[in-house]
Design a protein around this motif. Structure first.
Motif, PDB file in Angstrom:
ATOM      1  N   ASN B 136      60.687 -48.785  74.969  1.00 44.46           N
ATOM      2  CA  ASN B 136      60.283 -48.992  73.250  1.00 44.46           C
ATOM      3  C   ASN B 136      59.643 -47.999  72.817  1.00 44.46           C
ATOM      4  O   ASN B 136      59.279 -48.156  71.496  1.00 44.46           O
ATOM      5  CB  ASN B 136      58.948 -50.390  73.593  1.00 44.46           C
ATOM      6  CG  ASN B 136      60.266 -51.468  72.938  1.00 44.46           C
ATOM      7  OD1 ASN B 136      61.332 -51.794  72.369  1.00 44.46           O
ATOM      8  ND2 ASN B 136      59.658 -53.443  73.024  1.00 44.46           N
ATOM      9  N   ALA B 137      58.551 -48.360  73.104  1.00 49.42           N
ATOM     10  CA  ALA B 137      57.821 -47.122  72.838  1.00 49.42           C
ATOM     11  C   ALA B 137      58.416 -45.596  72.331  1.00 49.42           C
ATOM     12  O   ALA B 137      58.652 -44.897  71.098  1.00 49.42           O
ATOM     13  CB  ALA B 137      56.598 -45.999  73.503  1.00 49.42           C
ATOM     14  N   GLU B 138      59.525 -45.267  73.309  1.00 45.20           N
ATOM     15  CA  GLU B 138      60.789 -43.708  73.460  1.00 45.20           C
ATOM     16  C   GLU B 138      61.385 -44.144  71.559  1.00 45.20           C
ATOM     17  O   GLU B 138      61.165 -43.581  71.768  1.00 45.20           O
ATOM     18  CB  GLU B 138      60.961 -43.605  74.540  1.00 45.20           C
ATOM     19  CG  GLU B 138      60.831 -42.516  74.967  1.00 45.20           C
ATOM     20  CD  GLU B 138      61.884 -43.072  76.390  1.00 45.20           C
ATOM     21  OE1 GLU B 138      60.957 -42.538  77.900  1.00 45.20           O
ATOM     22  OE2 GLU B 138      63.126 -42.994  76.547  1.00 45.20           O
ATOM     23  N   LEU B 139      61.775 -45.899  71.902  1.00 41.66           N
ATOM     24  CA  LEU B 139      62.354 -45.787  70.539  1.00 41.66           C
ATOM     25  C   LEU B 139      62.500 -46.034  69.427  1.00 41.66           C
ATOM     26  O   LEU B 139      61.989 -44.665  68.506  1.00 41.66           O
ATOM     27  CB  LEU B 139      63.136 -46.951  70.661  1.00 41.66           C
ATOM     28  CG  LEU B 139      64.245 -47.669  69.786  1.00 41.66           C
ATOM     29  CD1 LEU B 139      65.224 -46.331  70.379  1.00 41.66           C
ATOM     30  CD2 LEU B 139      64.694 -49.184  70.076  1.00 41.66           C
ATOM     31  N   GLU B 140      60.727 -46.344  69.614  1.00 38.91           N
ATOM     32  CA  GLU B 140      60.113 -46.032  68.479  1.00 38.91           C
ATOM     33  C   GLU B 140      59.684 -44.521  67.420  1.00 38.91           C
ATOM     34  O   GLU B 140      60.134 -44.193  66.575  1.00 38.91           O
ATOM     35  CB  GLU B 140      58.486 -47.138  68.832  1.00 38.91           C
ATOM     36  CG  GLU B 140      57.917 -47.803  67.718  1.00 38.91           C
ATOM     37  CD  GLU B 140      57.188 -48.736  68.610  1.00 38.91           C
ATOM     38  OE1 GLU B 140      55.706 -47.918  68.000  1.00 38.91           O
ATOM     39  OE2 GLU B 140      57.583 -49.972  68.183  1.00 38.91           O
ATOM     40  N   GLN B 141      58.773 -44.083  69.180  1.00 42.01           N
ATOM     41  CA  GLN B 141      59.014 -42.267  69.186  1.00 42.01           C
ATOM     42  C   GLN B 141      60.623 -41.592  67.891  1.00 42.01           C
ATOM     43  O   GLN B 141      59.951 -40.754  66.984  1.00 42.01           O
ATOM     44  CB  GLN B 141      58.426 -42.423  69.709  1.00 42.01           C
ATOM     45  CG  GLN B 141      58.208 -40.144  69.948  1.00 42.01           C
ATOM     46  CD  GLN B 141      57.783 -40.164  69.028  1.00 42.01           C
ATOM     47  OE1 GLN B 141      56.536 -40.824  69.255  1.00 42.01           O
ATOM     48  NE2 GLN B 141      57.132 -39.229  67.686  1.00 42.01           N
ATOM     49  N   ARG B 142      61.493 -42.191  68.716  1.00 43.62           N
ATOM     50  CA  ARG B 142      62.577 -41.499  68.030  1.00 43.62           C
ATOM     51  C   ARG B 142      63.154 -41.618  66.638  1.00 43.62           C
ATOM     52  O   ARG B 142      63.474 -41.045  66.119  1.00 43.62           O
ATOM     53  CB  ARG B 142      63.786 -41.671  68.648  1.00 43.62           C
ATOM     54  CG  ARG B 142      64.259 -41.055  70.485  1.00 43.62           C
ATOM     55  CD  ARG B 142      65.233 -40.826  70.223  1.00 43.62           C
ATOM     56  NE  ARG B 142      66.470 -41.981  70.615  1.00 43.62           N
ATOM     57  CZ  ARG B 142      66.593 -41.988  72.152  1.00 43.62           C
ATOM     58  NH1 ARG B 142      65.748 -41.873  73.236  1.00 43.62           N
ATOM     59  NH2 ARG B 142      67.087 -43.248  72.610  1.00 43.62           N
ATOM     60  N   VAL B 143      62.774 -43.249  66.156  1.00 43.34           N
ATOM     61  CA  VAL B 143      63.066 -43.472  65.313  1.00 43.34           C
ATOM     62  C   VAL B 143      62.087 -42.747  63.866  1.00 43.34           C
ATOM     63  O   VAL B 143      62.074 -42.683  62.684  1.00 43.34           O
ATOM     64  CB  VAL B 143      62.775 -45.324  64.723  1.00 43.34           C
ATOM     65  CG1 VAL B 143      62.712 -45.539  63.023  1.00 43.34           C
ATOM     66  CG2 VAL B 143      63.685 -46.154  65.840  1.00 43.34           C
ATOM     67  N   MET B 144      60.670 -42.383  64.704  1.00 41.12           N
ATOM     68  CA  MET B 144      59.718 -42.166  63.945  1.00 41.12           C
ATOM     69  C   MET B 144      60.044 -40.533  63.652  1.00 41.12           C
ATOM     70  O   MET B 144      59.896 -40.002  62.401  1.00 41.12           O
ATOM     71  CB  MET B 144      58.545 -42.383  64.492  1.00 41.12           C
ATOM     72  CG  MET B 144      57.741 -43.011  63.584  1.00 41.12           C
ATOM     73  SD  MET B 144      56.445 -43.426  64.788  1.00 41.12           S
ATOM     74  CE  MET B 144      54.922 -42.191  65.503  1.00 41.12           C
ATOM     75  N   ASP B 145      59.980 -39.549  64.659  1.00 41.32           N
ATOM     76  CA  ASP B 145      60.778 -38.702  64.547  1.00 41.32           C
ATOM     77  C   ASP B 145      62.154 -38.001  63.195  1.00 41.32           C
ATOM     78  O   ASP B 145      62.141 -37.473  62.561  1.00 41.32           O
ATOM     79  CB  ASP B 145      61.226 -38.137  65.792  1.00 41.32           C
ATOM     80  CG  ASP B 145      59.866 -38.184  66.857  1.00 41.32           C
ATOM     81  OD1 ASP B 145      59.454 -37.907  66.116  1.00 41.32           O
ATOM     82  OD2 ASP B 145      60.747 -37.979  68.228  1.00 41.32           O
ATOM     83  N   ARG B 146      63.022 -39.393  63.859  1.00 36.19           N
ATOM     84  CA  ARG B 146      64.158 -39.275  63.201  1.00 36.19           C
ATOM     85  C   ARG B 146      64.210 -39.301  61.480  1.00 36.19           C
ATOM     86  O   ARG B 146      64.646 -38.961  60.832  1.00 36.19           O
ATOM     87  CB  ARG B 146      65.091 -39.911  63.225  1.00 36.19           C
ATOM     88  CG  ARG B 146      66.459 -40.012  62.851  1.00 36.19           C
ATOM     89  CD  ARG B 146      67.385 -39.120  63.583  1.00 36.19           C
ATOM     90  NE  ARG B 146      68.554 -39.124  62.763  1.00 36.19           N
ATOM     91  CZ  ARG B 146      69.156 -37.745  62.094  1.00 36.19           C
ATOM     92  NH1 ARG B 146      68.348 -37.090  61.915  1.00 36.19           N
ATOM     93  NH2 ARG B 146      69.877 -38.157  61.239  1.00 36.19           N
ATOM     94  N   THR B 147      63.562 -40.781  61.110  1.00 36.47           N
ATOM     95  CA  THR B 147      62.481 -40.663  59.728  1.00 36.47           C
ATOM     96  C   THR B 147      62.625 -39.448  58.968  1.00 36.47           C
ATOM     97  O   THR B 147      62.601 -39.921  58.225  1.00 36.47           O
ATOM     98  CB  THR B 147      61.505 -42.277  60.174  1.00 36.47           C
ATOM     99  OG1 THR B 147      62.248 -42.783  60.611  1.00 36.47           O
ATOM    100  CG2 THR B 147      61.928 -42.310  58.271  1.00 36.47           C
TER     101      THR B 147
END
Ligand code: ATP
Ligand code: MG
Lengths: 146, 388
Positions: B136-147
């Motif tokens: 989840n943390a990874e995903l969140e980070q990825r979403v944040m990065d991508r955004t």
């Protein structure tokens, strides 16, 4: 109408635009003496001295026509410096630029520009705008009292 | 706690205990094992034979032996230990995470004679939870990065479009100005062919100016902060309709607007949406009189969609996909009423602009048409925080 031809400082880095501007004023038989600065630094040198090119007899211009996108020192800064110095604070400054961005326009008026004229791309409109600008600011409009 | 009969006495209860997923153990108040179900064998690796009569302490890791005394202490005073998460050691030496609930057992006289202990192996559970948290943390980070990348890319793209458009104007002005100078100063001396060529240069220059202005509009209309507010839909639509009517000479019938459900969005940008959709609805009416209807619907997830329906040239399913791409026009030049000045530049940028605005709201736009009959564009504007 002043008894001597108005002195005008044109700050313009594009030689093509310079050619078309001068051509428009010539065609309109505008009675002006024009000095040209190719970038912001040259403009400041001409206005505040320290420029060997500046004719010693040349008074301060009655009008500055200023581009925004200029090499070395940009148009916004030139405008700020003109307004900050009491020797030039009252000289009308007309911004003549490729930009028609409202943000640029607002900023220019905030910094004390007297007019903001986007350069039309179309040749007829361009000539028209340049001619009217020249006529208004050198003939209809009284220069600031010294 | 109700008195519990001897386990062995009650075959029925014993069956339930034996089939339980959880380890169910009973012990004396001294901690000696008195019963050991099948799951206890599975969880801890010891058979009932190995454990009955032995202290439960063998399951405790060395640093936790103190726990047993504290548990027994509570039991002796009649208290329960609930969902206590701890570590135990299997017969094979592996440590496992368990969640235990321990309750006192009373005899018929109400005296505390022992304790029942229900233990669940939560090792796997915890491992899954931990990896889920990590994922989840990874995903969140990825979403944040991508955004962030997207925001950056968008800003870059817009800055690029603006800069390029501005920079393109300068040479174009030169092209136009010098063409004019050529015509004026040398027009009389040019052979007829040359004059035509010069005229063509001028025309191409004009076309290019229009394109550049369109690009500038696209980036200007869709950039800047998005301010969500309740939309006065009918007012926005009618304002746009009046603008369109003025551009056509004012000979338009009324535009029917029926929007009872509230929608949120950036009013300025939604105004641009209406400007484009309504001017299209009139431009592509074909030979039919422009009849435009604006209404709403709600989908399964209660999202409000706004529909703009018009009769006219329409489009097929393939065209419905294509027409959102910048500079794409799906009708031949003489089909739509492109002659109407003030109804967009006719560049094929209108719907690209609309799509971008809708997507910046986190919404979606779709089109369906019947060729030769009607067209409908519908969009929703998302709900939550706007995408920047
Ligand atoms: N309501 C409609 N009915 C039929 N065809 C449509 C409708 N709206 C759009 N189209 C088709 O989709 C194409 C793209 O529309 P879009 O608004 O992007 O461009 P445009 O109207 O041609 O030019 P611009 O909006 O830049 O002035 C149009 O050229 C037209 O072929
Ligand atoms: Mg359009």
């Amino acid at each position: 109408m002043s008894h001597r031809p108005a002195c005008l400082l044109l700050v313009e880095d594009s030689t093509e635009d310079e050619f078309l501007i001068l051509r428009a004023w010539r065609q309109a038989a505008l009675d002006v003496r024009i000095t040209i600065a190719r970038d912001g630094q040259q403009a400041l040198d001409l206005l505040f001295g320290s420029c060997p090119q500046a004719p010693p007899t040349e008074p301060r211009p009655d009008l500055v026509v200023l581009d925004l996108n200029l090499p070395r020192v940009g148009g916004f800064e030139v405008l700020e410096r003109i307004r900050a110095d009491e020797r030039t604070a009252l000289i009308p400054v007309v911004i003549l630029t490729s930009s028609d961005d409202p943000v640029d326009c607002a900023r220019c008026y905030q910094l004390g520009a007297n007019s903001f004229v986007p350069k039309p791309v179309d040749a007829h409109q361009f000539r028209d705008a340049i001619t009217r600008l020249g006529q208004y600011w050198t003939q209809s409009n009284l220069p600031a009292a010294p | 706690m109700k008195p519990v009969p001897e386990f062995a006495d009650d075959a029925w209860l014993a069956a339930i205990i034996d089939s339980s997923e959880d380890a169910i153990i009973s012990k004396t108040t001294e901690g000696i094992v008195t019963s050991w179900n099948r799951s206890a064998e599975r969880v801890f690796g010891y058979s009932a034979g190995e454990m009955l009569g032995k202290p439960l302490l063998v399951l405790f890791p060395p640093e936790r032996v103190g726990e047993e005394e504290r548990i027994l202490e509570r039991i002796r005073t009649g208290l329960r230990v609930e969902h206590f998460e701890t570590e135990r050691v299997r017969k094979d030496g592996h440590r496992i995470l368990v969640s235990v609930t321990v309750s006192p057992i009373r005899n018929a006289a109400g005296q505390i004679v022992g304790a029942s202990k229900i233990a669940r192996d939560i090792t796997e559970n915890r491992r899954l939870q931990a990896s889920l948290r990590l994922l989840n943390a990874e995903l969140e980070q990825r979403v944040m990065d991508r955004t962030r990348e997207l925001e950056f890319a968008n800003r870059e793209m817009e800055a690029f479009a603006t800069a390029v458009s501005h920079d393109l104007r300068a040479p174009l002005r030169a092209l136009s100005g010098f063409t004019q100078a050529l015509q004026e100063d040398f027009g009389d001396h040019l052979p007829a062919d040359a004059s035509t060529f010069v005229q063509q240069i001028a025309t191409a220059g004009q076309r290019m100016e229009t394109l550049i202005n369109g690009l500038l509009d696209l980036s200007r209309n869709t950039r800047g902060r998005l301010e969500r507010a309740p939309l006065a839909l009918a007012a926005l639509a009618q304002t746009s309709w009046r603008t369109v009517a003025r551009a056509t000479g004012g000979d338009l019938p009324a535009c029917e607007v029926n929007c009872p459900w509230p929608m949120d969005g950036d009013p300025r940008m939604v105004g641009i949406i209406f400007d484009n959709l309504l001017s299209n609805a009139v431009k592509y009416a074909g030979d039919l009189p422009p009849r435009v209807r604006i209404y709403q619907s709600r989908d399964d997830s209660q999202r409000v969609w706004l529909h703009v329906h018009n009769q006219g040239l329409g489009f097929d399913a393939h065209q419905a996909q294509e027409m959102f791409k910048p500079f794409t026009r799906v009708h031949a030049l003489d089909e739509g009423r492109r002659d109407l000045p003030g109804l967009g530049l006719g560049l094929g940028l209108g719907l690209a602009t609309v799509k971008r605005i809708v997507e910046r709201h986190g919404g979606k736009i779709e089109a369906t048409g019947v060729p030769g009959l009607s067209a409908e564009l519908r969009f929703h504007l998302g709900t939550g925080a706007p995408l920047s």
